[in-house]
Scaffold this motif. Structure first.
Motif, mmCIF file in Angstrom:
data_model
loop_
_atom_site.group_PDB
_atom_site.id
_atom_site.type_symbol
_atom_site.label_atom_id
_atom_site.label_comp_id
_atom_site.label_asym_id
_atom_site.label_seq_id
_atom_site.Cartn_x
_atom_site.Cartn_y
_atom_site.Cartn_z
ATOM 1 N N ASN A 139 0.780 -1.158 0.015
ATOM 2 C CA ASN A 139 0.085 -0.112 0.041
ATOM 3 C C ASN A 139 1.085 1.062 -0.061
ATOM 4 O OD1 ASN A 139 -2.510 -1.426 0.246
ATOM 5 N ND2 ASN A 139 -1.857 -1.862 2.551
ATOM 6 N N ALA A 140 0.684 2.079 -0.958
ATOM 7 C CA ALA A 140 1.677 3.413 -1.129
ATOM 8 C C ALA A 140 0.852 4.509 -1.637
ATOM 9 C CB ALA A 140 2.500 3.026 -2.219
ATOM 10 N N PHE A 141 1.247 5.683 -1.018
ATOM 11 C CA PHE A 141 0.690 7.105 -1.496
ATOM 12 C C PHE A 141 1.794 8.090 -1.626
ATOM 13 C CE2 PHE A 141 0.202 6.505 3.015
ATOM 14 C CZ PHE A 141 0.433 7.761 3.714
ATOM 15 N N VAL A 142 1.663 9.270 -2.048
ATOM 16 C CA VAL A 142 2.482 10.273 -2.231
ATOM 17 C C VAL A 142 1.804 11.507 -1.243
ATOM 18 C CG1 VAL A 142 3.455 12.028 -3.779
ATOM 19 C CG2 VAL A 142 3.159 9.728 -4.546
ATOM 20 N N THR A 143 2.600 11.893 -0.454
ATOM 21 C CA THR A 143 2.117 12.976 0.336
ATOM 22 C C THR A 143 3.318 14.060 0.582
ATOM 23 O OG1 THR A 143 0.807 13.443 2.449
ATOM 24 C CG2 THR A 143 2.858 12.221 2.382
ATOM 25 N N ARG A 144 3.015 15.081 1.235
ATOM 26 C CA ARG A 144 4.066 16.076 1.700
ATOM 27 C C ARG A 144 3.976 16.333 2.929
ATOM 28 N NH1 ARG A 144 3.628 20.674 -2.461
ATOM 29 N NH2 ARG A 144 5.290 19.630 -3.374
ATOM 30 N N LEU A 145 5.181 16.200 3.605
ATOM 31 C CA LEU A 145 5.317 15.996 4.953
ATOM 32 C C LEU A 145 5.786 17.740 5.122
ATOM 33 C CD1 LEU A 145 6.681 13.037 6.086
ATOM 34 C CD2 LEU A 145 4.380 13.716 5.767
ATOM 35 N N ARG A 146 5.394 18.450 6.240
ATOM 36 C CA ARG A 146 5.789 19.772 6.685
ATOM 37 C C ARG A 146 7.113 19.754 7.319
ATOM 38 N NH1 ARG A 146 -0.149 20.041 8.844
ATOM 39 N NH2 ARG A 146 0.572 18.245 9.435
ATOM 40 N N SER A 147 7.640 18.700 7.884
ATOM 41 C CA SER A 147 8.906 18.854 8.854
ATOM 42 C C SER A 147 9.422 17.343 8.987
ATOM 43 C CB SER A 147 8.565 19.324 10.140
ATOM 44 O OG SER A 147 7.725 18.155 10.839
ATOM 45 N N LEU A 148 10.653 17.211 9.280
ATOM 46 C CA LEU A 148 11.031 15.827 9.378
ATOM 47 C C LEU A 148 10.591 15.186 10.538
ATOM 48 C CD1 LEU A 148 14.897 16.523 8.137
ATOM 49 C CD2 LEU A 148 12.964 15.528 6.698
ATOM 50 N N ALA A 149 10.111 16.339 11.552
ATOM 51 C CA ALA A 149 9.477 15.580 12.597
ATOM 52 C C ALA A 149 8.292 14.846 12.188
ATOM 53 C CB ALA A 149 8.952 16.731 13.530
ATOM 54 N N GLU A 150 7.698 15.047 11.083
ATOM 55 C CA GLU A 150 6.454 14.132 10.731
ATOM 56 C C GLU A 150 7.010 13.069 10.095
ATOM 57 O OE1 GLU A 150 2.903 17.373 9.894
ATOM 58 O OE2 GLU A 150 4.131 16.635 8.307
ATOM 59 N N ALA A 151 8.132 13.006 9.448
ATOM 60 C CA ALA A 151 8.874 11.969 8.963
ATOM 61 C C ALA A 151 9.202 10.965 10.004
ATOM 62 C CB ALA A 151 10.196 12.327 8.055
ATOM 63 N N GLU A 152 9.511 11.432 11.279
ATOM 64 C CA GLU A 152 9.931 10.333 12.256
ATOM 65 C C GLU A 152 8.632 9.502 12.630
ATOM 66 O OE1 GLU A 152 11.845 11.766 15.942
ATOM 67 O OE2 GLU A 152 12.119 13.809 14.754
ATOM 68 N N LEU A 153 7.432 9.836 12.681
ATOM 69 C CA LEU A 153 6.482 9.264 12.896
ATOM 70 C C LEU A 153 6.196 7.817 12.018
ATOM 71 C CD1 LEU A 153 3.713 11.910 13.197
ATOM 72 C CD2 LEU A 153 5.128 10.870 15.014
ATOM 73 N N PHE A 154 6.688 8.114 10.653
ATOM 74 C CA PHE A 154 6.632 7.012 9.999
ATOM 75 C C PHE A 154 7.830 6.071 10.154
ATOM 76 C CE2 PHE A 154 4.049 10.063 7.514
ATOM 77 C CZ PHE A 154 3.111 9.272 6.859
ATOM 78 N N ILE A 155 8.763 6.497 10.423
ATOM 79 C CA ILE A 155 10.125 5.633 10.586
ATOM 80 C C ILE A 155 9.987 5.136 11.844
ATOM 81 C CG2 ILE A 155 12.608 5.835 10.772
ATOM 82 C CD1 ILE A 155 11.553 6.418 8.172
ATOM 83 N N ASN A 156 9.298 5.605 12.823
ATOM 84 C CA ASN A 156 9.268 4.980 14.135
ATOM 85 C C ASN A 156 8.199 3.752 14.203
ATOM 86 O OD1 ASN A 156 11.015 6.888 15.594
ATOM 87 N ND2 ASN A 156 9.111 7.993 16.454
ATOM 88 N N GLN A 157 7.573 3.583 13.359
ATOM 89 C CA GLN A 157 6.622 2.452 12.930
ATOM 90 C C GLN A 157 6.966 1.428 11.936
ATOM 91 O OE1 GLN A 157 3.541 2.095 14.688
ATOM 92 N NE2 GLN A 157 4.413 3.902 15.717
#
Length: 344
Positions: free
Chosen positions: A317-335
């Motif tokens: 399952n995949a999608f394209v989005t835009r994150l507003r900060s690398l702090a938001e990227a952390e949420l994915f990496i932590n999962q």
């Protein structure tokens, strides 16, 4: 990779769709004015709106149903010159989606299956300030290349905006836009009775507004390395000029191939063997990805919705989005969910 237009555009590839929650915005992710600057919406393919015809939603996603429309599609990139293909089609139209802000850009993404003889088209129209735009084509896509050549559509610009390969961009002088809807058309070549149907199990869109993105961001977690298998586009310099010649141009399919390897999926030995020109190539899954994400109008492999649609053909399952900060990227990496980032 050819120059991209987007800031902090993220490709997310996961075995479980990651939820993008629009609500409270971390301070590091807010725009200058404090309002949200990026939003992602997963559209409900089970809805039936006026204009929807020839499609039905079921356990396998959205597929063709009666009554179908007949017509002709011209493949401008067919070998030997443009080729007309008779088709049957059905169309699905989304509910209007109201963005939490006036948006400047929109990128759609989808997860679909297109058996030989089938393809899909994704379109968008937007509204705001008392008017509705024309309909813009965001992509004409098939997982294979035996029926049509997947392509973006050039020269769509008008006073409201334009499509830069995979991204609708509002014209700077145009009045604000705050609502959109997507139009999804499913096609099959008009051949023998019982021809297969494409199926679409996911369709989404990201909207964003010009703002101050918090990159770099304050680091608020624990360092994590998801240990993706290491691949290099430079191993493929000069490979397949018809798919943009490898090397720097292939950073998108190389990244996509790395994420597929991370999830222990990707083209099978039988699929690789079916392309004899791959014999003897190191990391042939990268060459394979470049072929099957290639955009014939763009003449490159860097169309992000096409990369994620390719990944989805292997069960992700995949999608394209835009994150507003690398702090938001952390949420994915932590999962445990890897991201592929395109950052200008």
């Amino acid at each position: 990779m050819k120059a991209r237009r987007s800031t902090a555009l993220m490709l997310t590839l996961a075995l479980t769709v990651a939820a993008i929650v629009v609500g409270s915005v971390p301070a590091a992710a807010a725009s200058k004015g404090g309002a949200p600057s990026a939003s992602f919406t997963r559209l409900d393919l089970s809805t039936v709106n006026p204009g929807t015809a020839g499609t039905a939603y079921g356990a396998g996603g959205l597929t063709l149903a009666t009554p179908l429309t007949s017509g002709w599609y011209t493949d401008p990139f067919a070998t030997g010159g443009p080729r007309d293909i008779a088709f049957q089609s059905g169309t699905w139209i989304s509910d209007p989606v109201t963005s939490p802000f006036a948006f400047d850009e929109l990128v759609s993404s989808w997860n679909a299956t297109t058996p030989d003889g089938t393809w899909i088209k994704i379109e968008m129209e937007a509204s705001g300030s008392g008017r509705t735009t024309k309909t813009y084509v965001l992509g004409i896509w098939a997982s294979g290349d035996g029926t049509i050549h997947r392509t973006s559509v050039a020269a769509q610009g008008d006073a409201d905006g334009f499509v830069a390969i995979d991204t609708f961009i509002r014209s700077k002088k145009a009045a604000p836009l705050d609502t959109y809807r997507l139009i999804l058309t499913l096609y099959r070549a008009d051949s023998a009775a019982g021809a297969p149907s494409p199926s679409v199990r996911f369709l989404g869109a990201m909207t964003s507004a010009a703002s101050s993105y918090a990159i770099p961001s304050a680091f608020g977690g624990t360092a994590a390395d998801l240990a993706l298998p290491m691949l290099s586009q430079e191993e493929h310099v000069g490979h397949f000029p018809e798919y943009d010649n490898g090397g720097e141009a292939w950073c998108s399919p190389t990244s996509t191939a790395m994420v597929l390897d991370y999830w222990a999926t990707g083209p099978t030995a039988e699929q690789l063997a079916a392309w004899p020109a791959l014999a003897g190539h190191k990391d042939p899954q990268v060459d394979y990805a470049a072929r099957y994400v290639y955009d014939w109008n763009y003449q490159g492999a860097g169309n992000w919705p096409y990369n994620i649609a390719y990944a989805a053909t292997f069960g992700l399952n995949a999608f394209v989005t835009r994150l507003r900060s690398l702090a938001e990227a952390e949420l994915f990496i932590n999962q445990g969910i890897p991201l592929v980032a395109s950052i200008n």
